[in-house]
Design an enzyme around this catalytic site. Structure first.
Site, PDB file in Angstrom:
ATOM      1  N   LEU B 248       0.753  -1.166  -0.148  1.00  0.00           N
ATOM      2  CA  LEU B 248      -0.032   0.036  -0.152  1.00  0.00           C
ATOM      3  C   LEU B 248       0.722   1.221   0.025  1.00  0.00           C
ATOM      4  CD1 LEU B 248      -2.951   1.149   0.313  1.00  0.00           C
ATOM      5  CD2 LEU B 248      -2.528   1.123   2.534  1.00  0.00           C
ATOM      6  N   ARG B 282     -12.066   5.954  -3.804  1.00  0.00           N
ATOM      7  CA  ARG B 282     -11.090   4.870  -4.408  1.00  0.00           C
ATOM      8  C   ARG B 282     -11.626   4.270  -5.733  1.00  0.00           C
ATOM      9  NH1 ARG B 282      -8.695   2.957   1.640  1.00  0.00           N
ATOM     10  NH2 ARG B 282      -7.706   4.685   1.887  1.00  0.00           N
TER      11      ARG B 282
END
Lengths: 238, 597
Positions: B248, B282
């Site tokens: 991430l 997102r």
């Protein structure tokens, strides 16, 4: 895609249920240069010998599970790339703790030391309705030591700890530092008393293997010196 | 056999489990069981921040936060639960600060906040600074702080115990069965209350930001008990994972001014979300990246784009967008400032990519990140077992494994950490109360025996299939078929593949036959959990014939509120087939409308 290469992984293995003593075992793996050492261990574990035991979870250096000795140095297996580890890689469990199996050691004595320094925030004043204010400068005083992930790479690299397992060790000092130098905390004097003990911060012989071992690049040398200074002066310097 | 008796048993020691433990243990005899040491939990990997309308940097309100969350969810979130969460948010962040959590600070000493995707000023529509953060290790600090407080309070932990079954008797929860990893012994925990705070299952997919331990154990156990799972088709792909590795890269990078760039050097989010651009939610950003790659604008024709956070790039777009700092002057950043705000990200890039993001852009691709769906619960964390909201007394779920639903079809960044502490707290309070008011249910006749039988089967199976080969094929199939964009055909292919793999899974061989730290056995068992979740996810996704939030179909490109404004409940029958039922969405203030960022 970069070329893969072949590497030999030598692992110090030990299962007390079947082995009389630890022994070296060798495995060959085909890896990409950007693979991590943990990827090579997975290849062994999943496709060659499923009895290999190794703790791991996040695989990117933030959970602290997979500290071990790689090519003679303490590191996280998920933060060492194979291109840097080379074609002949030795892997051993952390030193100074009982081996449960292979690369898995008993972490209880480590967490016991952690718990001994009161690793929790103490402020007995009634909390204000909003946050307790803290200036960015005061916050910066202990920023570095908040990064610790309790992987034990530092403590198990320390000759003073090897010589005397009662020594509280760099990790617990780092954790104590995080609270001692937090302007909001009220138990700093008590923590300094704990660390002034004969198995406390003065056992540090300034070898500073810990600084090199820390995968979070915490300046442990500075943290230990600041704690020692606070004990000597009886002040945090605020 | 080892028997234990605790009024409250909490399974999982991440943010939700530890927060619940703090509250439950104040009013009931409590044990926390985790397959990891608590500080290894995946909450520690969360980076960017926890959302709360503190208003420390600029005007903000919990109602704005609620609306943003509902809009982000593509109107599938239950609005009563969302309103409760966002109104509790400022208080709970202050509570964390009082526990000692070292948030970054504003010049006047308050908790510092930054911008994050989908969080807006509801009047101007521009990004608002709502994400309370401790550099880019906010999850680490939450996990550490909660664990510290548990030590202070003397909470009982069973570390490295894998819960393998849930015990139910007389329609109520009676406890769990756990496997002690160090010894291979089984333990029966008799309990009045059980909380599953067991996290998500990103390891169903090949490219994921999730820990290897994220295998959906709690959700799979619930499914096998004949209880439903909710909205599994909604799984979030975070736009910015490190190319190929999936690690991430926090949205905080874009919150601090970073931008996404395609092979033509274009800041392409301007096309997809003209108002908030790179700080759209997102699902929108992941789809945009996918479309850019599909149109041949991936970097050098490869399936990735650049995330550019070099100070000169950030400042160029700040200038272009007229972004102002808290002092009202044009906002500018320096490499030194970014290093303080994003130290871990910079370290990841140096370690894994060998690049310095202050000097080079970061190659990124969408990465499987977060389960919006999960074990259905009321807003008080009680587990729901039927569309009419009937609950199973004594059973609770919180955190990523639960579906309240506060995230609906797409979660906003910073709302997962908020979810953990809000619903962890509520679960802890509820369980203490339940323990006080209710007697023990006796243990069922059989407790550890079915688990032992399953372990024996795994250990003595005559087959020759490798469970990790099966897992790799499943991950590949799910990435290809049930990813950012979906079609009937691709999903059906994935489902066929998973069913083939499930058949092969019956013939797996476990290499380690011993009792001591037998990870091979447990990991093989986890593969079974992943397969069950993958299958249920794909069946749920095939069933939903619309596009909403993270569930995006080329063959049904529009959201269809008339037919699909409802939650999926999927049940697995005893014969292994699935049954789907539906639960209405709770709408309070905000009627569904088209989503524009």
């Amino acid at each position: 895609m970069a070329e893969t290469f072949r590497a030999t992984i030598r692992i110090l293995r030990y299962n007390p249920d079947v082995d009389k003593k630890p022994h070296w075992a060798e495995y060959t793996v085909e890896v990409e240069p950007t693979d991590r050492v943990i990827d090579a261990l997975h290849q062994i574990k999943w496709f060659q010998d499923g009895t290999l035991a190794v703790r791991r979870s996040c695989l990117h250096g933030v959970c602290g599970s997979d500290a071990m000795i790689i090519n003679g140095r303490n590191a996280l297996a998920c933060k060492v790339l194979m291109k840097n580890a080379g074609t002949m890689v030795t892997v051993e469990p952390l030193r100074g703790f009982r081996v449960i199996k292979d690369l898995v050691v008993d972490m209880e004595p480590f967490f016991e030391k952690y718990r001994s320094i009161m690793p929790y925030f103490i402020n007995n004043d009634p909390p204000p309705p909003r946050e307790r204010y803290q200036s960015p400068e005061d916050r910066a005083r202990f920023d570095d030591t908040t990064k610790c992930i309790l992987c034990a790479a530092c403590t198990t690299s320390c000759p003073s700890f090897w010589a005397n397992p009662k020594y509280v060790g760099p990790s617990a000092i780092v954790q104590a530092h995080r609270f001692i130098f937090d302007s909001r905390d009220q138990a700093w004097e008590e923590r300094l008393r704990i660390l002034a003990d004969r198995d406390g911060v003065w056992r540090c012989r300034s070898v500073f293997n810990c600084v090199e071992a820390c995968p979070r690049e915490i300046n442990i040398k500075k943290a230990i010196a600041e704690v020692q200074q606070a004990i000597l002066t009886g002040s945090r310097g605020f | 056999m080892n028997y234990h008796k605790y009024e409250t048993v909490i399974v999982g020691a991440g943010g939700a489990g530890l927060m619940a433990a703090l509250y439950a243990s104040r009013g009931s005899d409590t044990a926390v069981i985790s397959k990891l040491y608590p500080v290894r939990s995946h909450t520690g990997a969360a980076q960017g921040g926890i959302g709360a309308a503190l208003g420390n940097m600029e005007e903000d309100h919990p109602e704005w936060h609620a609306y943003d969350t509902v809009k982000g969810s593509d109107y599938l979130a239950d609005q009563d639960a969302v309103e409760m969460m966002t109104s509790m948010a400022p208080g709970i962040v202050i509570e964390l600060e009082h526990m000692g959590l070292p948030f970054d600070r504003t010049p006047d000493g308050k908790i510092a906040q930054r911008r994050f995707g989908g969080h807006t000023n509801n009047i101007t529509g521009k990004p608002v600074m709502r994400a309370c953060h401790a550099a880019d290790r906010t999850g680490h600090m939450i996990l550490q702080t909660l664990y510290q407080q548990c030590i202070k309070q003397g909470v009982t932990f069973f570390d490295e115990y894998q819960v393998m079954d849930l015990l139910i008797n007389e329609g109520r929860v009676a406890g769990v069965v756990a496997y002690e990893i160090a010894t291979g012994e089984l333990h029966v925990f008799h309990a009045k209350n059980v909380l599953f705070a067991t996290g998500g299952w990103g390891r169903v997919w090949k490219i994921t930001s999730n820990a290897i331990s994220y295998t959906g154990d709690g959700a799979a156990i619930v499914l096998r008990k004949g209880l439903p799972l909710e909205d599994l088709e909604f799984f979030q792909f975070h736009p910015t994972g490190i190319y190929k590795m999936g690690i991430l890269i926090t949205e905080g990078v874009r919150g601090e001014g970073g931008v996404l760039i395609n092979n033509e050097g274009e800041r392409f989010m301007e096309k997809y979300a003209p108002t908030v651009k790179d700080l759209a939610s997102r699902d929108v950003v992941s789809r945009a990246i996918y479309l850019e790659i599909k149109a041949g604008r991936g970097i050098n024709g490869q399936p990735y784009v650049y995330l550019d956070v070099r100070p000169e790039t950030v400042n160029k777009y700040f200038e272009k967008d007229g972004v102002l700092g808290p002092d009202g002057k044009p906002k500018r950043v320096t490499a030194e400032y970014l290093l303080k705000k994003l130290p871990d990200i910079i370290d990841f890039c140096k370690t894994y990519l060998g690049i310095d993001p202050m000097k080079e852009p970061i190659p990124v691709q969408p990465t499987a990140h977060y389960a919006m769906g999960g074990i259905p619960t009321t807003k008080f964390t009680e587990v729901i077992v039927a569309p009419d909201n009937t609950i199973m007394p004594g059973l609770y779920a919180a955190g990523e494994t639960a579906c309240v639903s506060v995230h609906g079809a797409n979660r906003l960044g910073t709302n997962s950490l908020l979810d953990l502490v809000v619903f962890g707290k509520i679960a802890g309070q509820r369980m203490a109360e339940f323990a006080r008011e209710n007697d023990w249910v006796p243990l069922p006749k059989e407790t550890w025996e079915p688990v032992q039988a399953e372990l024996d089967r795994l250990l003595n199976n005559p087959g020759n299939e490798n469970p990790y080969q099966i897992r790799a094929e499943m991950q590949e199939a799910m990435n290809d078929g049930v990813g950012v964009f979906r079609t009937e055909e691709l999903m059906q292919q994935a489902l066929d593949k998973i069913r083939e793999l499930k058949e092969r899974y019956k013939h797996i061989r476990v290499m380690d036959k011993g009792k001591r730290f037998n990870q091979d056995l447990l990991e093989a068992w986890e593969v079974g959990n992943l397969l069950d979740i993958a299958e249920a996810t794909t069946v749920s996704a095939l069933n939903r014939k619309e596009s909403r939030g993270a569930h995006s179909r080329d063959d049904y490109p529009k959201r269809d509120d008339e037919n699909w404004l409802k939650h999926t409940l999927i049940y697995r029958e005893a014969d292994g087939t699935f049954r789907i039922e539906y639960k209405p969405v709770v709408i309070t203030k905000w009627q569904p409308k088209e989503r524009v960022y």
